[in-house]
Design an enzyme around this catalytic site. Sequence first.
Site, PDB file in Angstrom:
ATOM      1  N   LYS A 181      16.603  20.936 -10.533  1.00 21.66           N
ATOM      2  CA  LYS A 181      15.797  19.556 -11.042  1.00 21.66           C
ATOM      3  C   LYS A 181      16.853  18.644 -11.648  1.00 21.66           C
ATOM      4  O   LYS A 181      17.660  19.678 -12.849  1.00 21.66           O
ATOM      5  CB  LYS A 181      14.679  20.245 -11.847  1.00 21.66           C
ATOM      6  CG  LYS A 181      13.317  20.861 -10.801  1.00 21.66           C
ATOM      7  CD  LYS A 181      12.300  20.665 -10.558  1.00 21.66           C
ATOM      8  CE  LYS A 181      11.521  19.575 -11.255  1.00 21.66           C
ATOM      9  NZ  LYS A 181      10.966  19.863 -11.853  1.00 21.66           N
ATOM     10  N   HIS A 222       0.478  -1.261   0.322  1.00 21.50           N
ATOM     11  CA  HIS A 222       0.139  -0.085  -0.058  1.00 21.50           C
ATOM     12  C   HIS A 222       0.859   1.108   0.202  1.00 21.50           C
ATOM     13  O   HIS A 222       0.585   2.451   0.820  1.00 21.50           O
ATOM     14  CB  HIS A 222      -0.843  -0.040   1.046  1.00 21.50           C
ATOM     15  CG  HIS A 222      -1.891  -1.136   1.619  1.00 21.50           C
ATOM     16  ND1 HIS A 222      -2.877  -1.407   1.023  1.00 21.50           N
ATOM     17  CD2 HIS A 222      -1.294  -2.684   1.753  1.00 21.50           C
ATOM     18  CE1 HIS A 222      -3.435  -2.381   0.738  1.00 21.50           C
ATOM     19  NE2 HIS A 222      -2.991  -3.447   1.688  1.00 21.50           N
ATOM     20  N   GLU A 228      10.514   8.463 -17.005  1.00 14.04           N
ATOM     21  CA  GLU A 228       8.718   8.911 -17.238  1.00 14.04           C
ATOM     22  C   GLU A 228       8.171   8.756 -18.688  1.00 14.04           C
ATOM     23  O   GLU A 228       7.088   8.483 -18.828  1.00 14.04           O
ATOM     24  CB  GLU A 228       8.748  10.547 -17.206  1.00 14.04           C
ATOM     25  CG  GLU A 228       8.643  10.706 -15.878  1.00 14.04           C
ATOM     26  CD  GLU A 228       9.264  12.252 -15.700  1.00 14.04           C
ATOM     27  OE1 GLU A 228       8.465  13.560 -16.182  1.00 14.04           O
ATOM     28  OE2 GLU A 228       9.668  12.733 -14.906  1.00 14.04           O
ATOM     29  N   SER A 232      15.700  21.276 -15.762  1.00 17.15           N
ATOM     30  CA  SER A 232      14.585  22.033 -16.000  1.00 17.15           C
ATOM     31  C   SER A 232      15.216  23.653 -17.131  1.00 17.15           C
ATOM     32  O   SER A 232      16.203  23.838 -16.612  1.00 17.15           O
ATOM     33  CB  SER A 232      13.622  22.635 -15.140  1.00 17.15           C
ATOM     34  OG  SER A 232      12.456  23.415 -15.025  1.00 17.15           O
TER      35      SER A 232
END
Length: 461
Positions: free
Chosen positions: A283, A156, A290, A277
């Site tokens: 970043k 979970h 992704e 970024s």
Amino acid sequence: MKKMWAGRTAGSLDKIADDFNSSIHIDSLMYKEDILGSMAHAAMLAEAGILTPDEAERIAKALQQISLDIESGALPIDPEAEEIHMFVEKVLTEREGELGKKLHTARSRNDQVATDTRLYMRAKTYTVRRLLLNLIEAIASVAEAHKLDIMPGYTHLQRAQPIVFAHHLLAYAEMLKRDVSRLDGARERMNFSPLGACALAGTTYPISRSFTSEALGFSGYLGNSIDAVSDRDYAVELLSVFSIIMMHLSRFSEEIILWSSWEFSFVELDDAYTTGSSIMPQKKNSDMAELVRGKCGRVYGDLMGTLTMLKGLPLAYNKDMQEDKESLFDATETVIKCLEVFAPMVRTMKVKSENMYRAAERGFINATDLADYLTKRGVPFRSAYKTVGEIVAHCIEAGYVLDNMPLEEYKKYSEVFSDDLYAEISLESCVKKRISAGSTGYDSVDIQINNLKKYINKEGK
Ligand code: ARG
């Protein structure tokens, strides 16, 4: 342009309809397979006495040359051609005159396209297989290097029980092993020849389907000519296998993305597999992972598109089926690209074991082991479970973890507790005590790594 099939109709299509009908942009990828199929067919026609040996030899040589010319760029594939089968035949006829027109005896584009696609995909399954094994090997090497590193195992997405990082990674190796086996199975079932089924009903010529099937490395030929030209199960099966591979890669990607976040900080991807970024200087984004996660949807779409295209389709060939290659080849190239980037990304990622350990120290993930401690000393498991639950609640309130709550406090919950409990619930001992087969225990993980190495050696890279 005048069509080779002109006869019943004048063979002049409306320009927009002609472009709409054309499949050359996609089936030109199979030019080699198309030519190999034609060579086998020509040799068989000679064997059957339908072509003379001399004719067959001239056709074979000319086809060989066409293949070389396409490969070298000397013969550009005409984007205006209807499809690769017609293009090759047209060039053959231009080069060999009337003889070129004999090649299509006892054959149809319907058995031809199914043959080409099976041959093309057979080769691709070996590429995907090699890439899967390469990823499995990358996982094995990272697992080996981190077989002692303790982290929280989750259910979970809540910290559940201590595990070693290697154990977690090895779970992915198991999934990929099943993918290899599914791919092999799909290839075995696909590897039967449709050639000689002709349009749908077979032919009046004394052809030998075993001759072409053997020449092209098929395991045999499809026993029903209608099925041979109508069947696209192999496309659906391969798309399913690719979808499952992508599902595995997307789960792995998701974890890598989570682990790379500040919140987890369990791994850091190598610069070669991250991007920055344009406006936020701090970043470091896990773009590759992704993208793999995102492309999973695209491959599922290819599967659904093909299943839907085939739904309710009457036998035998229908032009709808031309769509199969768009989805199948898109999914194939997507899976190949994802696997190509994934293995080196995993191999080069930096594992931050200290952070994993620190996360494992919090979250009461040794609570099950504390309950086991009581159970092994005669307390029924359900009562032990309840007692430990109360202890955890108390720890949270009093600011303890199980490892540093004083023994006097423990005694209030059960007389069974004694000094040895601390050693028993240390993270290392929680891991070590997991002795069941396949578990996270150090010995078990060693066995799993060794088995995986044997698997890699056996299956070859
Ligand atoms: N381009 C077609 C396809 O990919 C080849 C078979 C065409 N057959 C036909 N009867 N029009 O499906």
